[in-house]
Design a protein around this motif. Structure first.
Motif, mmCIF file in Angstrom:
data_model
loop_
_atom_site.group_PDB
_atom_site.id
_atom_site.type_symbol
_atom_site.label_atom_id
_atom_site.label_comp_id
_atom_site.label_asym_id
_atom_site.label_seq_id
_atom_site.Cartn_x
_atom_site.Cartn_y
_atom_site.Cartn_z
ATOM 1 N N ARG A 45 8.894 23.808 66.159
ATOM 2 C CA ARG A 45 10.223 24.074 66.713
ATOM 3 C C ARG A 45 11.212 24.468 65.626
ATOM 4 O O ARG A 45 12.079 25.322 65.845
ATOM 5 N N VAL A 46 11.089 23.863 64.438
ATOM 6 C CA VAL A 46 11.948 24.265 63.318
ATOM 7 C C VAL A 46 11.659 25.710 62.933
ATOM 8 O O VAL A 46 12.575 26.523 62.765
ATOM 9 N N LEU A 47 10.385 26.044 62.792
ATOM 10 C CA LEU A 47 10.005 27.389 62.364
ATOM 11 C C LEU A 47 10.385 28.449 63.390
ATOM 12 O O LEU A 47 10.624 29.608 63.036
ATOM 13 N N ALA A 48 10.440 28.064 64.664
ATOM 14 C CA ALA A 48 10.825 28.990 65.722
ATOM 15 C C ALA A 48 12.334 29.034 65.928
ATOM 16 O O ALA A 48 12.816 29.638 66.890
ATOM 17 N N LEU A 49 13.082 28.409 65.022
ATOM 18 C CA LEU A 49 14.549 28.398 65.033
ATOM 19 C C LEU A 49 15.116 27.684 66.259
ATOM 20 O O LEU A 49 16.185 28.016 66.752
ATOM 21 N N MET A 50 14.364 26.703 66.752
ATOM 22 C CA MET A 50 14.794 25.955 67.922
ATOM 23 C C MET A 50 15.316 24.572 67.577
ATOM 24 O O MET A 50 15.941 23.914 68.413
ATOM 25 N N LEU A 51 15.071 24.097 66.356
ATOM 26 C CA LEU A 51 15.481 22.759 65.942
ATOM 27 C C LEU A 51 15.980 22.829 64.509
ATOM 28 O O LEU A 51 15.242 23.255 63.616
ATOM 29 N N ARG A 52 17.225 22.419 64.295
ATOM 30 C CA ARG A 52 17.793 22.410 62.952
ATOM 31 C C ARG A 52 17.284 21.190 62.193
ATOM 32 O O ARG A 52 17.407 20.057 62.669
ATOM 33 N N PRO A 53 16.729 21.387 61.000
ATOM 34 C CA PRO A 53 16.259 20.240 60.221
ATOM 35 C C PRO A 53 17.422 19.496 59.578
ATOM 36 O O PRO A 53 18.515 20.057 59.400
ATOM 37 N N ALA A 54 17.168 18.239 59.205
ATOM 38 C CA ALA A 54 18.189 17.462 58.507
ATOM 39 C C ALA A 54 18.395 17.982 57.096
ATOM 40 O O ALA A 54 19.489 17.876 56.534
ATOM 41 N N ALA A 55 17.350 18.540 56.501
ATOM 42 C CA ALA A 55 17.427 19.091 55.147
ATOM 43 C C ALA A 55 16.343 20.139 54.991
ATOM 44 O O ALA A 55 15.387 20.193 55.753
ATOM 45 N N GLY A 56 16.504 20.963 53.970
ATOM 46 C CA GLY A 56 15.529 22.002 53.692
ATOM 47 C C GLY A 56 16.031 23.371 54.099
ATOM 48 O O GLY A 56 17.138 23.522 54.634
#
Length: 229
Positions: A45-56
């Motif tokens: 989901r992060v890689l698909a731009l659907m979930l913002r990570p806390a860091a990185g």
């Protein structure tokens, strides 16, 4: 290149991912394995731009991602497509298969998507396109979801356990479709699965998440022969 650096995701105080870094290279299949609960779907989901990570940080072909979901520029959102493990939870049950396939084109204001050609590419017959999800099998619905994922010709395709619970012939067909798309367009593929046999046959390189919050091993070439049929 789809490049993830030090990706960290937390739910409350619990780190689901902690400092995950790797690259998805155009024209190659990167296999990502690991046990259930280790954060593979969260990473997808992060890689698909659907979930913002806390860091990185995340970049797509050199463009730094600074917004997620609808705040991400459209050209970046459409460069990465995600194919989910559970097709029935990924579609609107009121839509016909033809509408599911065409959904990204409508959402982005694009015209000229050939639904019939996409359906044929994934092995859906014309009579199935007028049916709704409850009227088709899981395998048929996943084929429609794959056609939907490919409809905007993404540069990167993330397959999150896409063959889970499907019969062997459907698994082989879906993998063959993804391989053909990769060969034709030069797209990069992230194949996420707990199926070691599948990853060894499919992936050009491998990475592993060994537990919740863990970092993957450095991607390395797979010694196994890969099926391109």
């Amino acid at each position: 290149m789809l490049r993830a650096r030090e990706i960290t995701v937390r739910y409350g105080r619990r780190a689901v991912l902690d400092g995950v870094s790797f690259d998805v290279t155009p024209g190659q299949v990167l296999g990502l394995g690991g046990p259930s609960g280790c954060g593979k779907s969260t990473l997808a989901r992060v890689l698909a731009l659907m979930l913002r990570p806390a860091a990185g940080s995340l970049s797509v072909d050199g463009a730094q991602v600074r917004g997620w979901r609808q705040r991400a520029p459209r050209d970046l959102r459409t460069r990465v497509a995600l194919l989910y493990q559970q097709p029935r939870s990924a579609v609107d049950p009121k839509l016909r298969l033809s509408e599911i396939i065409a959904e990204p084109a409508y959402a982005t204001g694009r015209a000229g998507v050939d639904v019939s050609a996409l359906a044929g590419e994934v092995g859906l017959t014309a009579d199935l396109l007028g049916r709704r999800p409850h009227e088709v099998s899981d395998g048929q619905l996943q084929r429609a979801c794959l056609a939907r994922a490919l409809s905007l010709e993404p540069g990167y395709l993330i397959c999150d356990e896409m063959t889970t619970m499907l019969d062997a012939s459907t698994q082989a067909h879906l993998v063959a479709v993804v391989n053909a798309y990769r060969d034709r367009t030069g797209a990069g593929v992230l194949a996420i699965s707990h199926d070691e046999v599948l990853l060894e046959r499919w992936a050009d390189a491998r990475a592993e998440l060994t537990g919740a919050g863990s970092r993957p091993a450095t991607p390395s070439p797979s010694p196994a022969l890969r099926s391109r049929s």
